[in-house]
Design an enzyme around this catalytic site. Structure first.
Site, short mmCIF file in Angstrom:
data_model
loop_
_atom_site.label_atom_id
_atom_site.label_comp_id
_atom_site.label_asym_id
_atom_site.label_seq_id
_atom_site.Cartn_x
_atom_site.Cartn_y
_atom_site.Cartn_z
N ASP A 171 73.36 83.34 56.69
CA ASP A 171 72.46 82.83 57.74
C ASP A 171 73.24 81.94 58.71
O ASP A 171 72.67 81.43 59.69
CB ASP A 171 71.23 82.13 57.16
CG ASP A 171 71.57 80.93 56.29
OD1 ASP A 171 72.77 80.66 56.07
OD2 ASP A 171 70.62 80.27 55.82
N SER A 172 74.58 81.83 58.50
CA SER A 172 75.46 81.26 59.53
C SER A 172 75.37 82.12 60.79
O SER A 172 75.83 81.71 61.86
CB SER A 172 76.91 81.19 59.02
OG SER A 172 77.31 82.44 58.49
N ASP A 202 71.86 86.64 52.83
CA ASP A 202 71.19 85.35 52.61
C ASP A 202 69.68 85.48 52.76
O ASP A 202 69.21 86.14 53.69
CB ASP A 202 71.67 84.34 53.68
CG ASP A 202 72.70 83.37 53.15
OD1 ASP A 202 72.70 83.09 51.94
OD2 ASP A 202 73.51 82.90 53.96
N LYS A 223 71.51 86.11 48.45
CA LYS A 223 72.01 84.78 48.10
C LYS A 223 70.91 83.76 48.39
O LYS A 223 70.20 83.88 49.39
CB LYS A 223 73.29 84.44 48.89
CG LYS A 223 73.82 83.03 48.60
CD LYS A 223 75.23 82.84 49.11
CE LYS A 223 75.37 82.59 50.58
NZ LYS A 223 74.65 81.39 51.10
N GLU A 244 70.19 79.53 48.51
CA GLU A 244 70.72 78.17 48.50
C GLU A 244 69.84 77.28 47.63
O GLU A 244 68.61 77.33 47.73
CB GLU A 244 70.76 77.59 49.92
CG GLU A 244 71.77 78.27 50.80
CD GLU A 244 71.93 77.59 52.15
OE1 GLU A 244 71.46 76.44 52.34
OE2 GLU A 244 72.55 78.22 53.03
N GLU A 265 80.03 75.28 47.92
CA GLU A 265 80.42 74.89 49.28
C GLU A 265 80.70 73.40 49.35
O GLU A 265 79.85 72.57 48.97
CB GLU A 265 79.32 75.28 50.28
CG GLU A 265 79.71 74.93 51.72
CD GLU A 265 78.88 75.60 52.79
OE1 GLU A 265 78.01 76.44 52.47
OE2 GLU A 265 79.10 75.28 53.98
O1 KIV Z 1 75.72 81.50 55.75
C1 KIV Z 1 76.91 81.55 55.37
O2 KIV Z 1 77.80 82.06 56.05
C2 KIV Z 1 77.21 80.98 54.06
C3 KIV Z 1 78.65 80.78 53.72
C4 KIV Z 1 79.20 79.65 54.51
C5 KIV Z 1 78.85 80.61 52.27
O3 KIV Z 1 76.32 80.65 53.33
#
Ligand code: KIV
Length: 272
Positions: free
Chosen positions: A51-52, A90, A119, A121, A188
């Site tokens: 989600d970056s 994510d 993924k 968080e 992280e």
């Molecule tokens: O969203 C993302 O790119 C991430 C990585 C920084 C692990 O969660």
């Protein structure tokens, strides 16, 4: 027809086998089909549709505004580009508010994009969610330490595990996520010594980012690796290229040549 030789896609079993052999897992983010194909051809084992996306592609200043539809659109594009890497998408902020909501959203991601895993968080509060997803056949990667979706709650972006209380909690969270069925855990911005300790306390791989070199794998935002940013990358990123300046130079040359080659084109309307 493509000259690419199709190769078998890696599975969660392959990732587990890599950990057994002590082989490092190389993971990178990608958000579109072209970048995913390049990252895949260059040998990444896992690709994260992170989600970056919100920061590096959509122009937001955090990951919070990213929607499930955004993630699905980009994960489907990555799936079309990458043939070998195991793909992880994510679940964005607001998509995991309770185990049932998370399950419905994870199923949507898997059905509509074809990625292999999601993924999530969060630490102890996400354990029932991970258990529920795993019970329904969803492969899950955990993510603890600096979790950008909780930036306001955490009060900023900083290293985790510096004091004993925070270190104890991270150890506990890693163990609980492994027991809940996660097949890997992103660490992280966890202090390197603690990240190494957690890595050796688990049988599943830890995937580090800004957590030293002793995790079982590493992940990086692709833009930070290739220098495709307009703001400075995080200090741990060590870019291997300066793609931003390649783009700026190519575009500036194109603009200059286009204007010089053609000269002024007077505005004269022709009556046919
Ligand atoms: O969203 C993302 O790119 C991430 C990585 C920084 C692990 O969660």
């Amino acid at each position: 027809m493509s000259a690419q030789t199709p190769s078998k896609r890696l599975t969660t079993r392959d990732i587990a086998a890599m950990r057994q052999r002590g082989e490092t897992v190389a993971m990178l983010t990608a958000y579109d089909a072209t970048m995913a194909a390049l990252v895949d051809m260059a040998g990444a084992d896992m690709i994260l549709i992170g989600d970056s996306l919100g920061n590096v592609v959509l122009g937001y200043d955090s990951t919070l505004p990213v929607t499930l539809d955004d993630m699905i659109r980009h994960a489907a594009a990555v799936k079309r580009g990458a043939k070998r890497a195991l793909l992880v998408c994510d679940l964005p902020f607001g998509a995991v508010t309770d185990p049932q909501t998370a399950l419905v959203n994870a199923v949507r991601v898997l059905k509509e994009t074809g990625v292999e895993a999601v993924k999530i968080e969060g630490g102890l509060s996400m354990v029932p969610t991970v258990e529920r997803l795993v019970a329904h056949g969803v492969a899950v990667v955990g993510h603890i330490g600096l979790t950008p979706q909780h930036v306001h709650q955490m009060g900023g972006y900083y290293m985790h595990g510096k004091d004993e209380a925070s270190a104890r909690r991270l150890r506990e969270e890693a163990k609980a996520l492994e027991a809940a069925g996660a097949f890997a855990i992103v660490l992280e911005c966890v202090t390197p010594a603690l990240a190494a300790e957690i890595t050796h306390s688990l049988t599943i791989p830890t995937i580090g980012i800004g957590s030293g070199k002793d995790c079982a794998g590493q992940v990086l935002v692709i833009n930070d690796l290739i220098g495709l940013n307009i703001t400075p990358p995080p200090s741990f990123a060590r870019p291997r290229a300066d793609v931003a300046s390649v783009i700026r130079t190519a575009v500036a040359e194109y603009v200059a040549e286009t204007k010089a080659e053609r000269g002024p084109i007077p505005l004269v309307l022709r009556a046919d």
